[in-house]
Every structure is written in C-alpha cells, then in structure tokens.
Design a protein around this motif. Structure first.
Motif, PDB file in Angstrom:
ATOM      1  N   ALA A   1     -11.242   2.638  -3.293  1.00  8.76           N
ATOM      2  CA  ALA A   1     -11.096   2.413  -4.835  1.00  8.76           C
ATOM      3  C   ALA A   1      -9.581   2.688  -5.032  1.00  8.76           C
ATOM      4  O   ALA A   1      -9.047   1.722  -5.926  1.00  8.76           O
ATOM      5  N   LYS A   2      -8.854   3.505  -4.192  1.00  6.50           N
ATOM      6  CA  LYS A   2      -7.206   3.661  -4.664  1.00  6.50           C
ATOM      7  C   LYS A   2      -6.481   2.331  -3.862  1.00  6.50           C
ATOM      8  O   LYS A   2      -5.694   1.670  -4.584  1.00  6.50           O
ATOM      9  N   VAL A   3      -7.127   1.410  -2.737  1.00  7.39           N
ATOM     10  CA  VAL A   3      -6.518   0.514  -2.532  1.00  7.39           C
ATOM     11  C   VAL A   3      -6.538  -0.624  -3.558  1.00  7.39           C
ATOM     12  O   VAL A   3      -5.703  -1.427  -3.850  1.00  7.39           O
TER      13      VAL A   3
ATOM     14  N   ARG B   1      -2.379   5.128   2.354  1.00  8.65           N
ATOM     15  CA  ARG B   1      -2.706   4.988   3.801  1.00  8.65           C
ATOM     16  C   ARG B   1      -2.979   6.403   4.368  1.00  8.65           C
ATOM     17  O   ARG B   1      -3.925   6.449   5.305  1.00  8.65           O
ATOM     18  N   THR B   2      -2.655   7.663   3.711  1.00  7.21           N
ATOM     19  CA  THR B   2      -3.041   8.932   4.337  1.00  7.21           C
ATOM     20  C   THR B   2      -4.590   8.947   4.154  1.00  7.21           C
ATOM     21  O   THR B   2      -5.133   9.551   4.769  1.00  7.21           O
TER      22      THR B   2
ATOM     23  N   MET C   1       0.873  -1.197  -0.141  1.00  4.05           N
ATOM     24  CA  MET C   1      -0.014   0.118   0.088  1.00  4.05           C
ATOM     25  C   MET C   1       0.623   1.190  -0.031  1.00  4.05           C
ATOM     26  O   MET C   1       1.971   1.416   0.857  1.00  4.05           O
ATOM     27  N   HIS C   2       0.376   2.275  -0.971  1.00  7.03           N
ATOM     28  CA  HIS C   2       1.258   3.410  -0.859  1.00  7.03           C
ATOM     29  C   HIS C   2       1.216   4.498   0.318  1.00  7.03           C
ATOM     30  O   HIS C   2      -0.042   4.161   0.842  1.00  7.03           O
TER      31      HIS C   2
ATOM     32  N   SER D   1      -4.343  -3.798  -8.375  1.00 11.93           N
ATOM     33  CA  SER D   1      -4.475  -4.458  -9.691  1.00 11.93           C
ATOM     34  C   SER D   1      -3.110  -4.214 -10.326  1.00 11.93           C
ATOM     35  O   SER D   1      -3.032  -4.738 -11.602  1.00 11.93           O
ATOM     36  N   ARG D   2      -2.240  -3.116 -10.002  1.00  7.95           N
ATOM     37  CA  ARG D   2      -0.914  -2.723 -10.645  1.00  7.95           C
ATOM     38  C   ARG D   2      -0.052  -3.882 -10.604  1.00  7.95           C
ATOM     39  O   ARG D   2       0.388  -4.395  -9.668  1.00  7.95           O
TER      40      ARG D   2
END
Length: 74
Positions: free
Chosen positions: A66-68, A6-7, A1-2, A73-74
């Motif tokens: 959605a970002k998670v 997380r923020t 997770m970026h 998926s990348r």
C-alpha cells in the motif's frame, strides 16, 4: 521508492518467508502434523513460529505494498 518503504518490504518479505519455511519444515522434516498436532517437539516449536510469522509478515507486506502505491501516486 523511499528508504522506509524499502525497509518495510524487506521486513515483510523476511518475516513472511520465515513463516513459510517454518511451516514447510513442520510438515516435512519435523515429522508432519497429525490429528492432535505435530509429532515432535521441534514440530511444535516450528508450528508456533509459523503461526506467529505468517500473519505478521502478511500484514507487513500489505502495508508495504500500500505504501508503494501511495508513493507512486504522489
């Protein structure tokens, strides 16, 4: 997770939980809500806080989730 994901998650959870706590305080501690609204000034302030935080926190949480999924998926 970026770190930005997380923020976003922390911010969304914090804002949404603030709204939930404010709504619960409005209904219980600050005199409840009648037909014409809360019974006390503190109830009105808490209700306004809840009305601001709940939609904002929910939208932030949806964006973070959605970002998670996008990061996975990348």
């Amino acid at each position: 997770m970026h770190s930005d994901t997380r923020t976003l998650l922390r911010s969304g959870i914090g804002i949404f939980s603030t709204g939930v706590i404010a709504a619960l305080l409005t209904l219980t501690v600050f005199g409840g809500v009648g037909h014409h609204g809360p019974h006390t000034d503190a109830g009105w302030l808490s209700l306004m806080l809840a009305m601001g935080c709940l939609p904002t926190g929910l939208m932030t949480l949806v964006l973070a989730i959605a970002k998670v999924f996008g990061d996975r998926s990348r």
